[in-house]
Structures are given as C-alpha cells and as structure tokens.
Design an enzyme around this catalytic site. Structure first.
Site, mmCIF file in Angstrom:
data_model
loop_
_atom_site.group_PDB
_atom_site.id
_atom_site.type_symbol
_atom_site.label_atom_id
_atom_site.label_comp_id
_atom_site.label_asym_id
_atom_site.label_seq_id
_atom_site.Cartn_x
_atom_site.Cartn_y
_atom_site.Cartn_z
ATOM 1 N N ASP A 82 0.815 -1.207 0.000
ATOM 2 C CA ASP A 82 0.000 0.000 0.000
ATOM 3 C C ASP A 82 0.851 1.262 0.000
ATOM 4 O O ASP A 82 1.372 1.670 1.030
ATOM 5 C CB ASP A 82 -0.932 -0.008 1.213
ATOM 6 C CG ASP A 82 -1.937 1.123 1.155
ATOM 7 O OD1 ASP A 82 -2.067 1.746 0.079
ATOM 8 O OD2 ASP A 82 -2.590 1.391 2.178
ATOM 9 N N GLY A 84 -0.369 4.078 -0.333
ATOM 10 C CA GLY A 84 -1.227 5.146 0.171
ATOM 11 C C GLY A 84 -1.278 5.233 1.692
ATOM 12 O O GLY A 84 -1.991 6.062 2.236
ATOM 13 N N ASP A 130 -11.588 4.312 3.239
ATOM 14 C CA ASP A 130 -12.757 3.487 2.944
ATOM 15 C C ASP A 130 -13.486 3.067 4.212
ATOM 16 O O ASP A 130 -14.463 2.326 4.149
ATOM 17 C CB ASP A 130 -12.380 2.273 2.101
ATOM 18 C CG ASP A 130 -11.439 1.338 2.835
ATOM 19 O OD1 ASP A 130 -11.104 1.612 4.001
ATOM 20 O OD2 ASP A 130 -11.044 0.326 2.229
ATOM 21 N N ASP A 266 -1.693 5.245 -5.769
ATOM 22 C CA ASP A 266 -2.008 4.472 -4.568
ATOM 23 C C ASP A 266 -2.277 3.006 -4.897
ATOM 24 O O ASP A 266 -3.352 2.653 -5.376
ATOM 25 C CB ASP A 266 -3.239 5.087 -3.888
ATOM 26 C CG ASP A 266 -3.662 4.286 -2.674
ATOM 27 O OD1 ASP A 266 -2.862 3.471 -2.182
ATOM 28 O OD2 ASP A 266 -4.813 4.465 -2.226
ATOM 29 N N SER A 267 -1.317 2.162 -4.590
ATOM 30 C CA SER A 267 -1.457 0.732 -4.892
ATOM 31 C C SER A 267 -2.496 0.042 -4.011
ATOM 32 O O SER A 267 -2.865 -1.092 -4.271
ATOM 33 C CB SER A 267 -0.113 0.029 -4.728
ATOM 34 O OG SER A 267 0.242 -0.005 -3.363
ATOM 35 N N GLY A 268 -2.962 0.718 -2.951
ATOM 36 C CA GLY A 268 -3.963 0.117 -2.074
ATOM 37 C C GLY A 268 -5.386 0.280 -2.577
ATOM 38 O O GLY A 268 -6.328 -0.197 -1.963
ATOM 39 N N THR A 269 -5.548 0.967 -3.703
ATOM 40 C CA THR A 269 -6.857 1.132 -4.319
ATOM 41 C C THR A 269 -6.888 0.315 -5.599
ATOM 42 O O THR A 269 -5.954 0.377 -6.389
ATOM 43 C CB THR A 269 -7.098 2.621 -4.650
ATOM 44 O OG1 THR A 269 -7.187 3.345 -3.422
ATOM 45 C CG2 THR A 269 -8.386 2.816 -5.436
ATOM 46 N N THR A 270 -7.946 -0.453 -5.802
ATOM 47 C CA THR A 270 -7.994 -1.317 -6.979
ATOM 48 C C THR A 270 -8.266 -0.531 -8.252
ATOM 49 O O THR A 270 -7.573 -0.692 -9.251
ATOM 50 C CB THR A 270 -9.085 -2.387 -6.823
ATOM 51 O OG1 THR A 270 -8.773 -3.153 -5.664
ATOM 52 C CG2 THR A 270 -9.106 -3.310 -8.012
#
Ligand SMILES: *[C@@H]1O[C@H](CO)[C@@H](O)[C@H](O)[C@H]1NC(C)=O
Ligand SMILES: *[C@@H]1O[C@H](CO)[C@@H](O)[C@H](O)[C@H]1NC(C)=O
Ligand SMILES: *[C@@H]1O[C@H](CO)[C@@H](O)[C@H](O)[C@H]1NC(C)=O
Ligand SMILES: *[C@@H]1O[C@H](CO)[C@@H](O)[C@H](O)[C@H]1NC(C)=O
Ligand SMILES: *[C@@H]1O[C@H](CO)[C@@H](O)[C@H](O)[C@H]1NC(C)=O
Ligand SMILES: *[C@@H]1O[C@H](CO)[C@@H](O)[C@H](O)[C@H]1NC(C)=O
Ligand SMILES: *[C@@H]1O[C@H](CO)[C@@H](O)[C@H](O)[C@H]1NC(C)=O
Length: 378
Positions: A82, A84, A130, A266-270
């Site tokens: 993540d 982010g 989220d 942000d790699s934590g968001t798909t």
C-alpha cells in the site's frame, strides 16, 4: 488505500532527467503474488456505496501480497502493498475481524511465541478512507525476506481489531503513520535504509499485467527493462500522500482536456477515483452517461485512454478501464476527497518512488521477465 489526513498540497514544476549512474545499487527485491480471490463476486454494491469513499470491494479484487517472515520462529504472513499508507501491520493471533470478511486469510502473528518480540505498548490506530480500519499495538521484531535478508527489530503493528482482509505494507511518508501522538518512526522504506540494506528510502513498483501471477517491489533500484520509452521524473506535489501533477487526459476518441491537479499513485486502491468535476469531463469526452456507462459498441475497447504528465503519456487500455459485456462501465468512482490512481492505472505504469528526494519517476510499463537494475538517479 489512502490514510485519512488533512490535505496540504504544494505545487511544483516537473523536472526531467535520465539515468547517468549505472553502478550496481544495494537493493532488496520483494516479489509478490497477484492474488485473484473472487474478483467477479466483488463487483461493487452500488446501493451500499458511499460516493465519497473508495469502494470496499477494492480489497477483494486483485490483491498484491508480499510474503514475509516475522519473529524468532519465522511466522509466515502475507501483507498487501500500500503506497497510500505508511505503517506495516499484521493481524495478531487473537484478532477480532470486524469487517465483512475474514481478516486472517494472509496469516496471523503470535507475539508470544517469538522470543525476539518487544511490545512497545503504543497504540496503532490505522484509519483508512474506505472506513475499514484496524487497531492494535506497536511492537518490534526481526523480519526475514525471501532472499534471506534480515531486517532486525523493525517497528510494526500487531492488530487486535481488523476490518481488512490482510495486513498491510505501508510505503508512504512517515508523517502519515498511525501513531496516536503524531510521533514518527522509521517505517519500512526508512528502516531498510537505516539498516544499511539499501542506500535510499526509495523503491520501484511493478504490478505486472492483470493476468500475471506475480509482480515486484524493488527497494533501492530501478529496473530499466520494465518500462518503454523514457522515465520522466516528477516532483511529489503532495507531501502527505504520494501525489504528482496530472496535466491532461486524452480519450480514445481523441478528445483532450486539461486537468492540472494532483493525483495519488495508490497501490492500495484497486480502481481509480476522481473528483466530480474531473469525472464529469471524462464522461462528457468519452460519451458516457451520468453513471459512467455506455453501450459497449460505442466504447473503443481496443483503444486506450492517455494520461498526460507534462511530456509523459501513460496509456491505460480501455479493455482494462471498462468492465461489462453489453453495457460498459468505466472503472472510475466518484470521490469528493481525491483523485486516486489505483492499480488499474498503476498496472500500465512503472513507478519509482524516492521518499528521500520527494521525486517520482514514471514510465509506460513493459511486461517482461528481463531485468536491468540501476541506481536511482533522482
Ligand atoms: C470465491 O467465492 C466462492 C463463493 O463465494 C467460493 O466458493 C470460492 O471458493 C472462492 N474462490 C476463492 C479463490 O476464494
Ligand atoms: C449487496 O448488498 C445487499 C444488501 O445489503 C447484500 O444482501 C448483498 O449480499 C450485497 N452484495 C454484495 C456482492 O456484496
Ligand atoms: C485466497 O483464496 C484461497 C483459496 O480459497 C485462500 O486459501 C487464501 O487464504 C485466500 N487469500 C486471501 C488473502 O484471502
Ligand atoms: C502490548 O502492550 C499493551 C499495553 O501494555 C497490551 O494491552 C497488549 O496486549 C500487548 N500486546 C502484546 C502482543 O503483547
Ligand atoms: C521521516 O521521513 C523524513 C523524510 O520524509 C526523514 O527525513 C526522516 O528521517 C524520517 N523520520 C524517521 C523517524 O524515520
Ligand atoms: C492535449 O494533450 C497533449 C499531450 O499529448 C498536451 O500536451 C496538451 O496540453 C493537451 N491539450 C489540452 C487542451 O489539454
Ligand atoms: C443512472 O442510474 C440511476 C440509478 O440506478 C438511474 O435511475 C438512472 O436512470 C441512470 N441514468 C441513466 C442515464 O441511465
């Protein structure tokens, strides 16, 4: 997944550079699994979705999971990557999963069976945009990685309550760490540097294609084989989150419009999120209706949407940007908070983040097993 924080953005102009230094840098390569657990059943529940936050099923689409070993007895745990957020945390063995899904799929950590664990007795309270949060205690323990590298006495969180499907490897700035007293500690990129494993708090992210089974996170170096064209070096224009300035967007139909706003890699968001003003322009220029949909016949699925960062173009294939068979929906959600460019964008890019110099190198990805690692030149 961006951690909640006040926005304070600083505008800066882009600089460009080229690799000049080819000596072999000190690197740590962390391969990760691309885990596709039920992407289809994780389609968004539109009725329940809060338009202001990223969608929850983010976490059940593609997951990028690094395997680490923690403690004297080398407990194996998988955590999501993540960029982010900023803390590394794992669910404890007595964790209470308080989300919609199990939080222990990646494994849990039992501090009592590790003789090298030290409880710092400080709370980690990780709140994400989220709303799926996790809380527990900071501790320190030894970490081992696939290539045998040991990171001694690294500070991380052991969670008691956890609403997420796996632990996280947060890679952002230390200002956004989830300490309750706003203190900072060396998070993963800085801990690797402090331990002398790498020379810079910097790393490159290669998510690989959606069909791939693995990807790579390379600390301390840049793999020139994994991108085409030149890498452009951009200033981080947002020091809380890893944001760069997006200049304009060109649709597959050739329509081009100015954006000039920070977007967060942000790699934590798909998927992706955009603020309503920008999303409206995307809809209009793509010929989509108010819900971001159109007949699939009208979408050029063989084309791509181009994101222009100064002179750099990143092309995201429409085959990935849209989903659906007859009615096509663009995989961008509205957010009142931020423009998050998640995995659907990042899969088309090779991204080199340097937290020491506040620069991000960005290039069009090339999917390949070849490798040619050089030092960060910015
Ligand atoms: C996906 O979900 C279905 C039912 O929801 C389940 O039967 C199946 O095992 C799941 N697959 C994976 C890989 O988790
Ligand atoms: C969507 O929400 C409804 C109502 O809360 C729920 O019954 C259903 O299981 C949800 N579907 C998914 C895919 O989460
Ligand atoms: C993914 O699904 C497999 C098979 O159902 C399961 O063993 C694994 O724990 C799941 N991984 C995560 C991270 O949920
Ligand atoms: C760490 O210390 C806190 C407070 O002293 C305690 O509540 C918690 O259970 C401890 N955690 C572990 C894993 O020992
Ligand atoms: C936090 O990050 C800054 C750079 O953003 C770095 O200079 C500083 O040393 C870091 N602090 C700790 C405690 O790691
Ligand atoms: C159109 O795209 C190019 C990049 O291909 C960019 O330089 C130009 O500023 C864009 N024009 C507008 C009006 O956004
Ligand atoms: C958009 O979605 C809403 C809610 O599902 C629906 O009422 C509306 O008709 C849709 N708009 C179009 C243009 O299809």
């Amino acid at each position: 997944m961006l951690k909640i924080w006040l926005i304070a953005s600083v505008l800066a102009s882009s600089v460009y550079g080229a690799p000049s230094n080819k000596r072999s840098p000190k690197t740590l390569s962390l391969p990760f699994d691309v885990v596709k657990n039920n992407t289809s059943s994780s389609t968004t529940n539109a009725s329940k979705r809060d338009k202001t936050v990223p969608i929850y099923p983010d976490m059940l689409g593609l997951q990028y999971l690094v395997t680490v070993q923690v403690g004297s007895n080398k407990q194996t745990i998988q955590v999501g990557i993540d960029t982010g957020s900023s803390d590394f945390w794992v669910p404890g063995d007595n964790v209470e999963c308080n989300g919609m899904y199990s939080c222990t799929g990646g494994g849990t950590f039992n501090p009592k069976t590790s003789t090298t664990f030290h409880n710092l007795s400080k709370v980690i309270d990780a709140a994400y945009l989220d709303g799926h949060n996790a809380i527990g205690w900071y501790g320190k323990d030894d970490y081992w990685f696939e290539d045998g590298t040991k990171l001694p006495q690294f500070q991380f969180g052991v969670m008691d309550k956890d609403g997420r499907p796996s632990g996280l490897l947060g890679l952002g700035y230390n200002f956004t760490e989830a300490t309750t007293d706003h203190s900072t500690y060396p998070n993963f990129p800085f801990a690797l540097k402090d331990a002398g494993i790498v020379d810079k708090a910097a790393y490159s992210l290669y998510l690989n294609s959606a069909q791939a089974e693995d990807g790579n996170l390379l600390f301390g170096g840049i793999d020139k084989a994994k991108y085409s064209g030149e890498m452009k070096v951009l200033d981080v224009v947002h020091y809380r989150w890893l944001g760069v300035e997006l200049g304009s967007i060109t649709t597959a139909r050739g329509k081009n419009f100015t954006v000039n706003t920070p977007v967060y890699l942000d790699s934590g968001t798909t998927y992706m999120t955009m603020t309503p003003d920008i999303l409206k322009q995307v809809y209009e220029n793509e010929g989509l209706d108010e819900n971001g949909t159109a007949d699939c016949d009208k979408i050029n699925k063989a084309g791509s949407t181009t994101f222009n960062f100064g002179e750099l173009e990143i092309k995201v294939p429409n085959s990935e940007l849209y989903s659906g068979e007859e009615t096509c929906k663009i995989n961008i959600d509205e957010s009142s908070v931020s423009n998050m460019f998640g995995d659907i964008f990042l899969r088309s890019a090779y991204v080199a983040y340097n937290l020491d110099t506040n620069k991000i190198g960005l290039a069009q990805v090339k999917y390949t097993d070849d490798s040619s690692v050089v030092d960060f030149w910015f």
